[in-house]
Motif scaffolding. Structure first.
Motif, PDB file in Angstrom:
ATOM      1  N   ALA A   1     -48.658  32.629  -4.512  1.00 16.49           N
ATOM      2  CA  ALA A   1     -49.373  32.610  -3.270  1.00 16.49           C
ATOM      3  C   ALA A   1     -50.725  31.985  -3.130  1.00 16.49           C
ATOM      4  N   SER A   2     -51.070  31.262  -2.112  1.00 17.06           N
ATOM      5  CA  SER A   2     -52.312  30.579  -1.782  1.00 17.06           C
ATOM      6  C   SER A   2     -53.259  31.514  -0.760  1.00 17.06           C
ATOM      7  N   PRO A   3     -54.289  31.198  -0.479  1.00 18.37           N
ATOM      8  CA  PRO A   3     -55.051  31.791   0.278  1.00 18.37           C
ATOM      9  C   PRO A   3     -54.181  31.413   1.796  1.00 18.37           C
ATOM     10  N   ALA A   4     -53.746  30.305   2.060  1.00 16.88           N
ATOM     11  CA  ALA A   4     -52.986  29.992   3.172  1.00 16.88           C
ATOM     12  C   ALA A   4     -51.893  30.893   3.447  1.00 16.88           C
ATOM     13  N   THR A   5     -50.997  31.041   2.425  1.00 16.11           N
ATOM     14  CA  THR A   5     -49.937  31.753   2.744  1.00 16.11           C
ATOM     15  C   THR A   5     -50.099  33.140   2.829  1.00 16.11           C
ATOM     16  N   LYS A   6     -51.166  33.764   2.130  1.00 13.20           N
ATOM     17  CA  LYS A   6     -51.765  34.958   2.125  1.00 13.20           C
ATOM     18  C   LYS A   6     -52.314  35.400   3.667  1.00 13.20           C
ATOM     19  N   ALA A   7     -52.791  34.263   4.317  1.00 12.63           N
ATOM     20  CA  ALA A   7     -53.319  34.561   5.435  1.00 12.63           C
ATOM     21  C   ALA A   7     -52.092  34.741   6.619  1.00 12.63           C
ATOM     22  N   LEU A   8     -51.104  33.942   6.328  1.00  9.98           N
ATOM     23  CA  LEU A   8     -49.947  33.803   7.090  1.00  9.98           C
ATOM     24  C   LEU A   8     -49.267  35.271   7.230  1.00  9.98           C
ATOM     25  N   ALA A   9     -49.150  35.605   5.802  1.00 11.08           N
ATOM     26  CA  ALA A   9     -48.423  37.232   5.627  1.00 11.08           C
ATOM     27  C   ALA A   9     -49.382  38.191   6.127  1.00 11.08           C
ATOM     28  N   ARG A  10     -50.573  38.108   6.190  1.00 14.17           N
ATOM     29  CA  ARG A  10     -51.477  39.053   6.718  1.00 14.17           C
ATOM     30  C   ARG A  10     -51.465  39.222   8.380  1.00 14.17           C
ATOM     31  N   ALA A  11     -51.067  37.751   8.844  1.00  5.10           N
ATOM     32  CA  ALA A  11     -50.925  37.648  10.415  1.00  5.10           C
ATOM     33  C   ALA A  11     -49.695  38.138  10.960  1.00  5.10           C
ATOM     34  N   LYS A  12     -48.615  38.180   9.715  1.00  2.00           N
ATOM     35  CA  LYS A  12     -47.281  38.376  10.246  1.00  2.00           C
ATOM     36  C   LYS A  12     -46.779  37.315  10.748  1.00  2.00           C
ATOM     37  N   VAL A  13     -47.003  36.113  10.498  1.00  2.00           N
ATOM     38  CA  VAL A  13     -46.421  34.861  11.282  1.00  2.00           C
ATOM     39  C   VAL A  13     -45.249  34.284  10.505  1.00  2.00           C
ATOM     40  N   LYS A  14     -44.381  34.129  11.188  1.00  2.00           N
ATOM     41  CA  LYS A  14     -43.017  33.558  10.938  1.00  2.00           C
ATOM     42  C   LYS A  14     -43.268  32.034  10.279  1.00  2.00           C
ATOM     43  N   HIS A  15     -42.839  31.912   9.067  1.00  2.00           N
ATOM     44  CA  HIS A  15     -43.133  30.335   8.655  1.00  2.00           C
ATOM     45  C   HIS A  15     -42.286  30.108   7.498  1.00  2.00           C
ATOM     46  N   THR A  16     -41.991  28.929   7.072  1.00  2.00           N
ATOM     47  CA  THR A  16     -41.185  28.516   6.017  1.00  2.00           C
ATOM     48  C   THR A  16     -41.979  27.696   5.250  1.00  2.00           C
ATOM     49  N   LEU A  17     -42.129  27.779   3.833  1.00  2.00           N
ATOM     50  CA  LEU A  17     -42.759  27.109   2.862  1.00  2.00           C
ATOM     51  C   LEU A  17     -41.792  25.898   2.298  1.00  2.00           C
ATOM     52  N   HIS A  18     -42.493  24.776   2.051  1.00  2.00           N
ATOM     53  CA  HIS A  18     -41.689  23.697   1.626  1.00  2.00           C
ATOM     54  C   HIS A  18     -42.313  23.175   0.445  1.00  2.00           C
ATOM     55  N   ALA A  19     -41.785  23.110  -0.881  1.00  2.00           N
ATOM     56  CA  ALA A  19     -42.587  22.633  -2.063  1.00  2.00           C
ATOM     57  C   ALA A  19     -41.875  21.210  -2.539  1.00  2.00           C
ATOM     58  N   TYR A  20     -42.773  20.616  -3.107  1.00  2.00           N
ATOM     59  CA  TYR A  20     -42.366  19.456  -3.841  1.00  2.00           C
ATOM     60  C   TYR A  20     -43.223  19.012  -4.906  1.00  2.00           C
ATOM     61  N   ASP A  21     -42.562  18.110  -5.720  1.00  2.00           N
ATOM     62  CA  ASP A  21     -43.469  17.562  -6.935  1.00  2.00           C
ATOM     63  C   ASP A  21     -44.480  16.627  -6.749  1.00  2.00           C
ATOM     64  N   HIS A  22     -45.720  17.023  -6.425  1.00  2.00           N
ATOM     65  CA  HIS A  22     -46.898  15.929  -6.127  1.00  2.00           C
ATOM     66  C   HIS A  22     -47.009  15.093  -7.215  1.00  2.00           C
ATOM     67  N   ASP A  23     -46.960  13.720  -6.955  1.00  2.00           N
ATOM     68  CA  ASP A  23     -47.350  12.823  -7.722  1.00  2.00           C
ATOM     69  C   ASP A  23     -49.068  12.633  -8.042  1.00  2.00           C
ATOM     70  N   PRO A  24     -49.433  12.982  -9.073  1.00  2.00           N
ATOM     71  CA  PRO A  24     -50.912  13.004  -9.328  1.00  2.00           C
ATOM     72  C   PRO A  24     -51.657  11.604  -8.910  1.00  2.00           C
ATOM     73  N   SER A  25     -50.526  10.596  -9.292  1.00  2.00           N
ATOM     74  CA  SER A  25     -51.424   9.288  -8.967  1.00  2.00           C
ATOM     75  C   SER A  25     -51.452   8.988  -7.632  1.00  2.00           C
ATOM     76  N   ASN A  26     -50.543   9.626  -6.486  1.00  2.00           N
ATOM     77  CA  ASN A  26     -50.337   9.218  -4.997  1.00  2.00           C
ATOM     78  C   ASN A  26     -51.678   9.801  -4.522  1.00  2.00           C
ATOM     79  N   ARG A  27     -52.546   8.909  -3.602  1.00  2.00           N
ATOM     80  CA  ARG A  27     -53.739   9.683  -3.032  1.00  2.00           C
ATOM     81  C   ARG A  27     -53.451   9.692  -1.410  1.00  2.00           C
ATOM     82  N   HIS A  28     -52.080   9.295  -1.018  1.00  2.00           N
ATOM     83  CA  HIS A  28     -51.841   9.441   0.315  1.00  2.00           C
ATOM     84  C   HIS A  28     -51.006  10.670   0.568  1.00  2.00           C
ATOM     85  N   TYR A  29     -51.651  11.843   0.507  1.00  2.00           N
ATOM     86  CA  TYR A  29     -51.238  13.242   0.483  1.00  2.00           C
ATOM     87  C   TYR A  29     -50.157  13.176   1.625  1.00  2.00           C
ATOM     88  N   GLY A  30     -50.555  12.918   2.919  1.00  2.00           N
ATOM     89  CA  GLY A  30     -49.691  13.482   4.223  1.00  2.00           C
ATOM     90  C   GLY A  30     -48.346  12.372   4.093  1.00  2.00           C
TER      91      GLY A  30
END
Length: 165
Positions: free
Chosen positions: A7-36
């Motif tokens: 959990a991150s502070p962001a996901t904890k905030a959503l859980a506290r607010a009882k907001v329906k959400h979906t997490l999407h994780a991927y392997d971040h390439d540390p050399s990539n600075r174009h995050y979006g």
């Protein structure tokens, strides 16, 4: 999926607010600075529904706090003049990365509009309202949260305005 159980502070905030959400994780390439753009490529969502979180420095007499947050689509750029106007400031400029990290408690590339260390005034680009869902950072590089724009706006107490080019 990497880190999806931590959990991150962001996901904890959503859980506290009882907001329906979906997490999407991927392997971040540390050399990539174009995050979006990396998130768009890795997750396969449109750059119009994936949003980046930017910390902005405001100047001017009507400014309550020198820092504010802009949430804009990955497909666009923040219009600093429009953002300054939306926040009642004379001038807006991008905050230095270390300032953004200290204020939010997140690292650049993983700054979420949710669960920030210090609640900063936030404006979400009004284009978010054109979509059923939007994605924002889940609080670390390689983690995005999918949720309804109205839920994000309500939970973080954001305003909306046309702030993206």
């Amino acid at each position: 999926m990497p880190h999806s159980d931590a959990a991150s502070p962001a996901t904890k905030a959503l859980a506290r607010a009882k907001v329906k959400h979906t997490l999407h994780a991927y392997d971040h390439d540390p050399s990539n600075r174009h995050y979006g753009e990396e998130g768009v490529a890795q997750l396969g969502f449109s750059a119009d529904v994936m949003f980046k979180t930017l910390v902005v420095h405001l100047e001017g007499s009507g400014v309550r706090t020198p820092l504010a947050v802009a949430v804009v689509p990955v497909s666009g750029m923040l219009d600093l003049k429009a953002f300054a106007a939306a926040m009642g400031a004379k001038k807006a400029s991008m905050a230095e990365p270390d300032v953004a990290q200290r204020a939010t408690g997140y690292i650049v590339g993983g700054i979420s509009p949710l669960g920030q260390k210090k609640k900063l005034p936030t404006c979400v680009d009004s284009s978010a309202l054109d979509h059923e869902v939007m994605l924002v950072s889940g609080g670390r590089r390689g983690l995005s949260v999918e949720l309804a724009p109205a839920d994000l706006i309500r939970v973080i107490g954001a305003t909306t305005a046309a702030i993206a080019d």
